[in-house]
Structure formats: structure tokens, C-alpha cells
Design a protein around this motif. Structure first.
Motif, PDB file in Angstrom:
ATOM      1  N   ARG A   1      75.862  54.802  32.010  1.00 48.93           N
ATOM      2  CA  ARG A   1      75.790  53.456  31.429  1.00 48.93           C
ATOM      3  C   ARG A   1      77.156  52.802  31.377  1.00 48.93           C
ATOM      4  O   ARG A   1      77.282  51.585  31.525  1.00 48.93           O
ATOM      5  CB  ARG A   1      75.205  53.528  30.016  1.00 48.93           C
ATOM      6  CG  ARG A   1      73.806  54.116  29.935  1.00 48.93           C
ATOM      7  CD  ARG A   1      73.448  54.427  28.491  1.00 48.93           C
ATOM      8  NE  ARG A   1      74.435  55.332  27.907  1.00 48.93           N
ATOM      9  CZ  ARG A   1      74.584  55.528  26.605  1.00 48.93           C
ATOM     10  NH1 ARG A   1      73.832  54.874  25.745  1.00 48.93           N
ATOM     11  NH2 ARG A   1      75.486  56.389  26.151  1.00 48.93           N
TER      12      ARG A   1
ATOM     13  N   GLY B   1      70.583  58.358  26.326  1.00 43.98           N
ATOM     14  CA  GLY B   1      71.492  57.637  27.209  1.00 43.98           C
ATOM     15  C   GLY B   1      71.563  58.272  28.585  1.00 43.98           C
ATOM     16  O   GLY B   1      71.450  57.595  29.602  1.00 43.98           O
TER      17      GLY B   1
ATOM     18  N   ARG C   1      71.803  57.584  22.818  1.00 41.24           N
ATOM     19  CA  ARG C   1      72.051  56.156  23.018  1.00 41.24           C
ATOM     20  C   ARG C   1      73.183  55.634  22.134  1.00 41.24           C
ATOM     21  O   ARG C   1      73.783  54.601  22.442  1.00 41.24           O
ATOM     22  CB  ARG C   1      70.769  55.363  22.761  1.00 41.24           C
ATOM     23  CG  ARG C   1      69.722  55.587  23.839  1.00 41.24           C
ATOM     24  CD  ARG C   1      68.567  54.629  23.732  1.00 41.24           C
ATOM     25  NE  ARG C   1      67.600  54.826  24.806  1.00 41.24           N
ATOM     26  CZ  ARG C   1      67.696  54.272  25.996  1.00 41.24           C
ATOM     27  NH1 ARG C   1      68.715  53.471  26.270  1.00 41.24           N
ATOM     28  NH2 ARG C   1      66.764  54.494  26.914  1.00 41.24           N
TER      29      ARG C   1
END
Length: 267
Positions: free
Chosen positions: A162, A198, A245
Motif C-alpha cells: 500500500r 493490509g 490496516r
């Protein structure tokens, strides 16, 4: 795009690196074994010919691939590798309780396994051809074997897909590293995008299996995924790092055994 670089520093092996676009991403093959150019060049030619063949055969995005033909009920060639891949995918489905599932809505898509499998097969072929010191990288899948320099293990930075920040560094002479979370993963039980963490990274001796396990653990979600990762580590050589996350890292105990003192870096 193709680049070839010959390493001439006294602190590294002589060898060659080539990068080409395969499967919609840059794929690099970095050979450090001291081989003459007359052997290295055909080795790299064969390596990328293999990866292009895999893409042509297994990509569901290619209308003439064997997977696409199979999904349409068309005639397919008798390809032993196709049978092998479908068999391995079925084994992964059983081992993960159906969380790795190549057949969703009647459509076969082995994408969660095929890249790791292809790189694992290539790594073994390079070793058999005498190029035992190499690193193969395709997106978040990495296979290292041998040494990066005389007496040195390969150093692999594991990135958060990410943010692209390096979250861990692992050192190894023989290891597959697969990270899931950089692209969409479907929950096989609902057919919708998985509400996973994530990212999930699995390391172990077979990159194809590591790739499949990482996909499955991501699809499971944080709680079920943590339990499965712990059971997987307890049963064998596959270790897991989950990045939640909110940025926390959760690792199985054996994962830390591959990490050096610089376990966390900033990008």
C-alpha cells in the motif's frame, strides 16, 4: 524493455541481470554465478521464453490462453503443466479449507498460484543449468537461491504494497517470498472482494505454495488468517507476516529467524 548489466565489482559475483515486462509487470532475473556470457545469454533467453509461455498459457485475460479456452468449454492442448497447476490448486484449496479457490462462479483462475509456481520452476531450472546463485523478482513474489556475493546471503526487503515502505528485511540463501495485498483478492465464499488485512507475506521453500498461502490468508481476514498462519508455521517451514490496516506487524516466531538486525526500515 530489456536491460543487461554485467557486474564487475570485486565484492560481487560476475553475472548478468535482465528485466522484461511479463504478466503486465517488470520481471527481473539476476544471475550471480560466474558463467561466461556465451552461457548466460541463452540462459536468460530461455528464462524469459518460459515466463512468456506461462503467461500465454495460463492468463485468463488472454482469450487464446489454455485457461480461457477451458473456461469457454473449448478444445485445449494436452499440456502437462496445465494438469499439474490445476492439481496443485486443488491441493491448496483443500489445505486452506477452501480459502484458496481457483474456481469461482464456474470460472477457473489460477492467478493466486501461477506466478509463484512459474518463478519456482524457473529457479530450479536455473540451478540445474549451473546458475545456482540467482534472484528472480516479479512484483511482490521473490525467489532467491545461492549467494548474492561470495559468502553473503541475499537481502530481501519486504514492502508494504500500500505504501511501498520496507517493513522487514530477510536474509537467505534459499527462500521464496510472496506478498498478497497489492491487488484485489476475492473471498471465494462470497465472490466479493475480501476484507483482508493490509498485506500478508509468506516465506518458505516453495514460492508457489507461499503464493497460494498468502492469497488464502489474506482472503480469510485478520482473525481467521492469524490462526491459520500460526497453524501453518507449527506444521512446517512456512512463516507469515501480517500487516494490519492500521500498520501493526504480526509475525509467526520463525519469521524473525530470517530477519537481520535492520528489521525495520523507512522506505
Amino acid at each position: 524493455m530489456t536491460t543487461t548489466q554485467i557486474a564487475q565489482s570485486a565484492t560481487t559475483f560476475p553475472g548478468s541481470t535482465r528485466v522484461e515486462m511479463i504478466m503486465g509487470r517488470p520481471v527481473s532475473v539476476d544471475i550471480r554465478t560466474a558463467l561466461p556470457a556465451r552461457e548466460l545469454t541463452p540462459l536468460l533467453d530461455d528464462a524469459f521464453a518460459w515466463l512468456r509461455w506461462v503467461d500465454d498459457t495460463f492468463s485468463p485475460a488472454r482469450p487464446d490462453s489454455q485457461i480461457s479456452r477451458l473456461n469457454r468449454g473449448g478444445t485445449i492442448r494436452q499440456v502437462p503443466e496445465l494438469i499439474e497447476v490445476l492439481h496443485r490448486c486443488d491441493e491448496l484449496s483443500e489445505a486452506t479449507g477452501g480459502w484458496f479457490e481457483p474456481r469461482i462462479g464456474g470460472v477457473i483462475d489460477p492467478s493466486g498460484y501461477i506466478k509463484g509456481w512459474a518463478l519456482e520452476r524457473l529457479s530450479r531450472a536455473l540451478s540445474n543449468a549451473g546458475a545456482g546463485d540467482h534472484r528472480i523478482t516479479a512484483g511482490n513474489d521473490i525467489r532467491v537461491r545461492g549467494s548474492s556475493a561470495p559468502g553473503r546471503r541475499w537481502r530481501v526487503g519486504i514492502r508494504d504494497p500500500r505504501t511501498d515502505a520496507v517493513r522487514k528485511v530477510v536474509f537467505a540463501h534459499d527462500l521464496g517470498v510472496a506478498t498478497s495485498g497489492g491487488s484485489a483478492v476475492v473471498d471465494p465464499h462470497t465472490g466479493r472482494l475480501a476484507d483482508g488485512p493490509g498485506s500478508v507475506t509468506v516465506i518458505g521453500p516453495d514460492l508457489g505454495l507461499a503464493d497460494g498461502y498468502a492469497t488464502a490468508i489474506y482472503a480469510m481476514g485478520p482473525v481467521r488468517g492469524r490462526r491459520f498462519a500460526a497453524d501453518l508455521a507449527g506444521a512446517g517451514p512456512y512463516e507469515t507476516m501480517i500487516i494490519t490496516r492500521d500498520g501493526q506487524e504480526i509475525t509467526t516466531p520463525g519469521f524473525l529467524g530470517h530477519s537481520g538486525t535492520q528489521a525495520r526500515l523507512a522506505g
